[in-house]
Design a protein around this motif. Sequence first.
Motif, PDB file in Angstrom:
ATOM      1  N   PHE A  42      -0.325   6.891   4.534  1.00  0.00           N
ATOM      2  CA  PHE A  42      -1.151   6.300   3.342  1.00  0.00           C
ATOM      3  C   PHE A  42      -2.656   6.473   3.573  1.00  0.00           C
ATOM      4  O   PHE A  42      -3.441   6.255   2.874  1.00  0.00           O
ATOM      5  CB  PHE A  42      -1.158   4.583   3.853  1.00  0.00           C
ATOM      6  CG  PHE A  42       0.276   4.097   3.414  1.00  0.00           C
ATOM      7  CD1 PHE A  42       0.744   4.099   2.005  1.00  0.00           C
ATOM      8  CD2 PHE A  42       1.174   3.918   4.181  1.00  0.00           C
ATOM      9  CE1 PHE A  42       2.019   3.626   1.586  1.00  0.00           C
ATOM     10  CE2 PHE A  42       2.418   3.270   3.996  1.00  0.00           C
ATOM     11  CZ  PHE A  42       2.865   3.251   2.757  1.00  0.00           C
ATOM     12  N   LYS A  99      -8.952   1.640  -1.676  1.00  0.00           N
ATOM     13  CA  LYS A  99      -8.150   2.529  -2.115  1.00  0.00           C
ATOM     14  C   LYS A  99      -7.017   2.817  -1.220  1.00  0.00           C
ATOM     15  O   LYS A  99      -5.778   3.198  -1.780  1.00  0.00           O
ATOM     16  CB  LYS A  99      -8.967   3.783  -2.445  1.00  0.00           C
ATOM     17  CG  LYS A  99      -9.946   4.194  -3.510  1.00  0.00           C
ATOM     18  CD  LYS A  99     -10.509   5.341  -3.424  1.00  0.00           C
ATOM     19  CE  LYS A  99     -11.551   5.336  -4.623  1.00  0.00           C
ATOM     20  NZ  LYS A  99     -12.220   6.614  -4.782  1.00  0.00           N
ATOM     21  N   ARG A 133      -3.137   2.057  -2.230  1.00  0.00           N
ATOM     22  CA  ARG A 133      -1.979   3.164  -2.136  1.00  0.00           C
ATOM     23  C   ARG A 133      -0.782   2.401  -1.413  1.00  0.00           C
ATOM     24  O   ARG A 133       0.350   2.610  -1.785  1.00  0.00           O
ATOM     25  CB  ARG A 133      -2.140   4.137  -1.188  1.00  0.00           C
ATOM     26  CG  ARG A 133      -3.280   5.300  -1.781  1.00  0.00           C
ATOM     27  CD  ARG A 133      -3.569   6.375  -1.032  1.00  0.00           C
ATOM     28  NE  ARG A 133      -4.216   6.403   0.308  1.00  0.00           N
ATOM     29  CZ  ARG A 133      -5.709   6.443   0.272  1.00  0.00           C
ATOM     30  NH1 ARG A 133      -6.298   6.660  -0.777  1.00  0.00           N
ATOM     31  NH2 ARG A 133      -6.161   6.271   1.380  1.00  0.00           N
ATOM     32  N   ARG A 183       0.798   0.325  -4.424  1.00  0.00           N
ATOM     33  CA  ARG A 183       1.434   1.236  -5.276  1.00  0.00           C
ATOM     34  C   ARG A 183       2.741   1.920  -4.526  1.00  0.00           C
ATOM     35  O   ARG A 183       3.886   1.804  -5.326  1.00  0.00           O
ATOM     36  CB  ARG A 183       0.818   2.339  -5.443  1.00  0.00           C
ATOM     37  CG  ARG A 183      -0.401   1.978  -6.664  1.00  0.00           C
ATOM     38  CD  ARG A 183      -1.237   3.157  -6.955  1.00  0.00           C
ATOM     39  NE  ARG A 183      -2.267   2.865  -7.913  1.00  0.00           N
ATOM     40  CZ  ARG A 183      -3.391   3.345  -7.994  1.00  0.00           C
ATOM     41  NH1 ARG A 183      -3.497   4.659  -7.519  1.00  0.00           N
ATOM     42  NH2 ARG A 183      -4.244   3.046  -9.123  1.00  0.00           N
ATOM     43  N   TYR A 184       2.704   1.989  -3.439  1.00  0.00           N
ATOM     44  CA  TYR A 184       4.148   2.390  -2.750  1.00  0.00           C
ATOM     45  C   TYR A 184       5.257   1.527  -2.539  1.00  0.00           C
ATOM     46  O   TYR A 184       6.118   1.631  -3.101  1.00  0.00           O
ATOM     47  CB  TYR A 184       3.708   2.706  -1.171  1.00  0.00           C
ATOM     48  CG  TYR A 184       4.996   3.039  -0.173  1.00  0.00           C
ATOM     49  CD1 TYR A 184       5.550   4.101  -0.342  1.00  0.00           C
ATOM     50  CD2 TYR A 184       5.381   1.816   0.567  1.00  0.00           C
ATOM     51  CE1 TYR A 184       6.751   4.379   0.460  1.00  0.00           C
ATOM     52  CE2 TYR A 184       6.293   2.168   1.319  1.00  0.00           C
ATOM     53  CZ  TYR A 184       7.090   3.365   1.414  1.00  0.00           C
ATOM     54  OH  TYR A 184       8.142   3.494   2.077  1.00  0.00           O
TER      55      TYR A 184
END
Length: 186
Positions: A59, A144, A148, A151-152
Amino acid sequence: MMGRCTLHIALLVCFSTSALAVSYKLLGFQLRSSSLECQELLLKLNGTSKYCLKDRMNFEIPEEITKSQPFQKEEAILVILEIFQKIFDIFSRNISSTGWNETTVENLLATLHWQKEHLETILEEIMEEENFTWDNATLLHLKKYYLRIVRYLKAKEYSTCAWTVVQAEVLRDFFFLDRLINFLQN
């Protein structure tokens, strides 16, 4: 006479509480205790599985956090607060597919929430007392990074393996968090 004495005691308690709130050694001790409790709760979730190795992902935690970049103590508090906030946000999501003990997750969230509120109060005190400004790049990179992770989880549809990977990543985050906490105590 009694009223005046009560007023003096009340003021003394008020000022000593403020002084203690900004005592970095005391804050470091409280954070360390809270961090250890969170780590123990995360480990209780039993999310490690060798079957999920294929789902692992980097990540890319920000370099400012992994490298022992010297922060001002106020900056470290801000970064620690952001990490607690983002971990809280992640574990407040859809965990129904994990099979985790709900009480353990609730205790984790309660610990994170308490620490978050405590840090927000201290940060407000610091900002009132000092003219504190700093570059927001580190916070932007942290946001950010956690985006991530979110979103994963969404891309993997909050699967058990995705949560296992995220659990391992968050446990890794606590290693860096502990380094920041150590910085406060020095």
